[in-house]
Design a protein around this motif. Structure first.
Motif, PDB file in Angstrom:
ATOM      1  N   ALA A  58       6.293   1.215   7.504  1.00 40.37           N
ATOM      2  CA  ALA A  58       5.953  -0.211   7.513  1.00 40.37           C
ATOM      3  C   ALA A  58       6.934  -1.015   8.365  1.00 40.37           C
ATOM      4  CB  ALA A  58       5.913  -0.760   6.089  1.00 40.37           C
ATOM      5  N   PRO A  59       7.012  -0.727   9.657  1.00 39.28           N
ATOM      6  CA  PRO A  59       7.893  -1.530  10.512  1.00 39.28           C
ATOM      7  C   PRO A  59       7.394  -2.954  10.687  1.00 39.28           C
ATOM      8  CG  PRO A  59       6.511  -0.122  11.866  1.00 39.28           C
ATOM      9  CD  PRO A  59       6.275   0.290  10.431  1.00 39.28           C
ATOM     10  N   PHE A  60       6.207  -3.223  10.154  1.00 37.47           N
ATOM     11  CA  PHE A  60       5.584  -4.538  10.268  1.00 37.47           C
ATOM     12  C   PHE A  60       5.846  -5.429   9.050  1.00 37.47           C
ATOM     13  CE2 PHE A  60       2.708  -1.232   8.832  1.00 37.47           C
ATOM     14  CZ  PHE A  60       2.337  -1.695   7.571  1.00 37.47           C
ATOM     15  N   VAL A  61       6.711  -4.997   8.120  1.00 34.73           N
ATOM     16  CA  VAL A  61       6.985  -5.759   6.900  1.00 34.73           C
ATOM     17  C   VAL A  61       8.434  -6.225   6.884  1.00 34.73           C
ATOM     18  CG1 VAL A  61       7.185  -5.638   4.383  1.00 34.73           C
ATOM     19  CG2 VAL A  61       5.209  -4.635   5.518  1.00 34.73           C
ATOM     20  N   GLY A  62       8.641  -7.513   6.632  1.00 36.02           N
ATOM     21  CA  GLY A  62       9.967  -8.097   6.491  1.00 36.02           C
ATOM     22  C   GLY A  62       9.926  -9.191   5.435  1.00 36.02           C
ATOM     23  N   PHE A  63      10.823 -10.177   5.541  1.00 40.61           N
ATOM     24  CA  PHE A  63      10.809 -11.284   4.573  1.00 40.61           C
ATOM     25  C   PHE A  63      11.643 -12.441   5.081  1.00 40.61           C
ATOM     26  CE2 PHE A  63      14.657  -8.983   3.585  1.00 40.61           C
ATOM     27  CZ  PHE A  63      15.538  -9.866   2.966  1.00 40.61           C
ATOM     28  N   ARG A  64      11.437 -13.604   4.459  1.00 44.03           N
ATOM     29  CA  ARG A  64      12.329 -14.741   4.633  1.00 44.03           C
ATOM     30  C   ARG A  64      12.629 -15.302   3.253  1.00 44.03           C
ATOM     31  NH1 ARG A  64      10.513 -18.667   8.726  1.00 44.03           N
ATOM     32  NH2 ARG A  64       9.115 -17.009   9.422  1.00 44.03           N
ATOM     33  N   PRO A  77      11.339  11.065  -6.767  1.00 43.75           N
ATOM     34  CA  PRO A  77      10.272  10.116  -6.410  1.00 43.75           C
ATOM     35  C   PRO A  77      10.605   9.364  -5.124  1.00 43.75           C
ATOM     36  CG  PRO A  77      11.659   9.185  -8.117  1.00 43.75           C
ATOM     37  CD  PRO A  77      12.139  10.597  -7.925  1.00 43.75           C
ATOM     38  N   LYS A  78       9.601   8.701  -4.595  1.00 43.69           N
ATOM     39  CA  LYS A  78       9.788   7.994  -3.335  1.00 43.69           C
ATOM     40  C   LYS A  78      10.725   6.798  -3.506  1.00 43.69           C
ATOM     41  CE  LYS A  78       5.464   9.423  -1.141  1.00 43.69           C
ATOM     42  NZ  LYS A  78       6.113  10.215  -0.093  1.00 43.69           N
ATOM     43  N   SER A  79      11.315   6.384  -2.429  1.00 42.53           N
ATOM     44  CA  SER A  79      12.332   5.338  -2.438  1.00 42.53           C
ATOM     45  C   SER A  79      11.794   4.018  -2.989  1.00 42.53           C
ATOM     46  CB  SER A  79      12.852   5.110  -1.020  1.00 42.53           C
ATOM     47  OG  SER A  79      13.729   4.013  -0.961  1.00 42.53           O
ATOM     48  N   ILE A  80      12.624   3.340  -3.788  1.00 39.94           N
ATOM     49  CA  ILE A  80      12.293   1.979  -4.230  1.00 39.94           C
ATOM     50  C   ILE A  80      12.835   0.956  -3.227  1.00 39.94           C
ATOM     51  CG2 ILE A  80      12.279   2.616  -6.672  1.00 39.94           C
ATOM     52  CD1 ILE A  80      15.056   1.263  -6.888  1.00 39.94           C
ATOM     53  N   TRP A  81      13.536   1.431  -2.199  1.00 38.41           N
ATOM     54  CA  TRP A  81      14.187   0.541  -1.246  1.00 38.41           C
ATOM     55  C   TRP A  81      13.437   0.391   0.071  1.00 38.41           C
ATOM     56  CZ3 TRP A  81      18.046  -2.251  -3.158  1.00 38.41           C
ATOM     57  CH2 TRP A  81      18.797  -1.738  -4.223  1.00 38.41           C
ATOM     58  N   TRP A  82      12.899   1.520   0.582  1.00 34.19           N
ATOM     59  CA  TRP A  82      12.377   1.535   1.939  1.00 34.19           C
ATOM     60  C   TRP A  82      10.902   1.898   1.989  1.00 34.19           C
ATOM     61  CZ3 TRP A  82      15.699  -0.640   5.083  1.00 34.19           C
ATOM     62  CH2 TRP A  82      17.063  -0.514   4.848  1.00 34.19           C
ATOM     63  N   ASN A  83      10.245   1.450   3.057  1.00 34.13           N
ATOM     64  CA  ASN A  83       8.890   1.873   3.397  1.00 34.13           C
ATOM     65  C   ASN A  83       8.958   2.547   4.763  1.00 34.13           C
ATOM     66  OD1 ASN A  83       6.982   1.033   1.309  1.00 34.13           O
ATOM     67  ND2 ASN A  83       7.628  -1.048   1.799  1.00 34.13           N
ATOM     68  N   ALA A  84       8.841   3.858   4.773  1.00 39.27           N
ATOM     69  CA  ALA A  84       9.046   4.615   6.006  1.00 39.27           C
ATOM     70  C   ALA A  84       8.005   4.313   7.077  1.00 39.27           C
ATOM     71  CB  ALA A  84       9.034   6.116   5.698  1.00 39.27           C
ATOM     72  N   ASP A  91       0.846  -1.188   0.000  1.00 41.67           N
ATOM     73  CA  ASP A  91       0.000   0.000   0.000  1.00 41.67           C
ATOM     74  C   ASP A  91       0.889   1.248   0.000  1.00 41.67           C
ATOM     75  OD1 ASP A  91      -1.761   2.110   0.638  1.00 41.67           O
ATOM     76  OD2 ASP A  91      -3.041   0.783   1.825  1.00 41.67           O
ATOM     77  N   PRO A  92       0.638   2.221  -0.878  1.00 43.57           N
ATOM     78  CA  PRO A  92       1.437   3.454  -0.883  1.00 43.57           C
ATOM     79  C   PRO A  92       1.491   4.152   0.464  1.00 43.57           C
ATOM     80  CG  PRO A  92       0.053   3.346  -2.832  1.00 43.57           C
ATOM     81  CD  PRO A  92      -0.375   2.216  -1.950  1.00 43.57           C
ATOM     82  N   ILE A  93       0.491   3.926   1.305  1.00 40.73           N
ATOM     83  CA  ILE A  93       0.467   4.563   2.618  1.00 40.73           C
ATOM     84  C   ILE A  93       1.628   4.081   3.482  1.00 40.73           C
ATOM     85  CG2 ILE A  93      -0.952   2.890   3.907  1.00 40.73           C
ATOM     86  CD1 ILE A  93      -2.501   5.288   5.039  1.00 40.73           C
ATOM     87  N   TRP A  94       2.200   2.916   3.140  1.00 37.41           N
ATOM     88  CA  TRP A  94       3.350   2.404   3.893  1.00 37.41           C
ATOM     89  C   TRP A  94       4.576   3.301   3.756  1.00 37.41           C
ATOM     90  CZ3 TRP A  94       3.313  -3.509   2.318  1.00 37.41           C
ATOM     91  CH2 TRP A  94       2.134  -4.092   2.783  1.00 37.41           C
ATOM     92  N   ASN A  95       4.541   4.196   2.767  1.00 38.06           N
ATOM     93  CA  ASN A  95       5.698   5.057   2.539  1.00 38.06           C
ATOM     94  C   ASN A  95       5.302   6.528   2.447  1.00 38.06           C
ATOM     95  OD1 ASN A  95       8.476   5.229   2.346  1.00 38.06           O
ATOM     96  ND2 ASN A  95       8.539   5.013   0.125  1.00 38.06           N
ATOM     97  N   ARG A  96       4.244   6.899   3.110  1.00 37.22           N
ATOM     98  CA  ARG A  96       3.709   8.248   2.949  1.00 37.22           C
ATOM     99  C   ARG A  96       4.641   9.322   3.504  1.00 37.22           C
ATOM    100  NH1 ARG A  96       0.865   5.833   7.049  1.00 37.22           N
ATOM    101  NH2 ARG A  96       0.738   6.907   9.054  1.00 37.22           N
TER     102      ARG A  96
END
Length: 295
Positions: free
Chosen positions: A268-274, A259-266, A248-253
């Motif tokens: 979205a501390p609730f998003v990670g990966f495995r 343009p906004k970062s392609i690397w980070w979501n400012a 959701d774009p709101i994750w990086n509002r």
């Protein structure tokens, strides 16, 4: 022919999965390592929700990260000063690009060094981490597809809601923050934190109706990617193997960049990966084709 390459790459033949063993992977020239769990082949009902019946499919064996990727691992990638020699190339077909330096503390004080899940990255960054890891180890790792993730999460059974607190961090027990990985019980496959803690990027891009023939869904590099499993902010009813949502774009509002970062979501501390690893190592050409498509 190109499509066949991806089918071969993403779903290794089940015969290659016979006799897989779990192992520990070290990142060369560091003291950082992580565990990969052997996931046996099997059948399960994929995509079963209140809105659709799902489909019984067979999944070949593969390896899956025992836990979410931690900051201890991820920092070696995004902070080049921490990356030991030899560093991956910055130019050419095997080039590795690095994330822009974080402009705020994305952890929000919840924890960093010592086994906390890496968080707040875009799907693009998670995939570039996989490419970096391939350059460092020579082993192809990638994000799991929705099929692989859901199969690994269910592990042949569903965790009852009244026992969820034993297996997952969610709104009811997280104290409003993510926690160190591996503190809760593993599922039947031996995987920790598949549910809750931080939601996990998968390879697919969002389609409301997802079925076997459509996974992995790929629209373009900038289409809405999918996260699975719920997170530490969610109610118990939202933390389940079928939980999925689009980026959701709101994750990086709050990102001040244009343009906004392609690397980070400012936000979205609730998003990670495995990460996962196919049973059969693809060829170098197949690997290059994969990263050309997704990156």
């Amino acid at each position: 022919m190109r499509q066949l390459v991806f089918i071969s790459l993403l779903f290794s033949h089940a015969l290659w999965g016979q006799g897989l063993k779990s192992y520990q992977q070290s990142i060369p020239e560091t003291r950082v390592n992580f565990d990969m769990v052997a996931i046996p082949s099997g059948n399960f009902i994929f995509g079963q929700t209140e809105k659709q019946s799902g489909e019984k499919i067979q999944v070949p064996a593969f390896w899956m990260g025992k836990t979410e990727v931690t900051y201890d691992e991820y920092q070696l990638f995004f902070e080049e000063s921490r990356d030991p020699e030899p560093k991956p190339p910055k130019e050419g077909p095997d080039a590795i690009t690095r994330p822009s330096p974080p402009y705020i503390d994305f952890t929000l004080g919840m924890g960093k060094v010592g086994g906390f899940p890496a968080n707040s990255m875009q799907q693009y960054a998670a995939l570039m981490y996989c490419k970096w890891l391939y350059a460092k180890t020579g082993i192809f790792y990638r994000l799991p597809t929705e099929i692989e993730w859901e199969y690994a999460s269910k592990a042949g059974t569903e965790i009852p809601t009244d026992r969820l607190k034993d297996y997952a961090w969610f709104k009811g027990n997280s104290n409003e923050k993510y926690q160190q990985v591996g503190l809760k019980k593993p599922n039947a496959f031996g995987l920790h934190d598949m549910l809750g803690n931080v939601s996990e990027w998968v390879l697919d891009h969002y389609d409301e109706v997802y079925t076997r023939k459509d996974s992995p869904v790929f629209i373009d590099k900038y289409a809405d990617a999918v996260v699975r499993g719920g997170n530490f902010q969610d109610e118990a009813t939202q933390v389940r193997p079928t939980a999925r949502m689009a980026a959701d774009p709101i994750w990086n509002r709050r990102d001040p960049q244009v343009p906004k970062s392609i690397w980070w979501n400012a936000d979205a501390p609730f998003v990670g990966f495995r990460i996962m690893r196919p049973a059969k190592q693809p060829t170098k050409q197949e690997i290059n084709t994969f990263f050309e498509k997704y990156l």
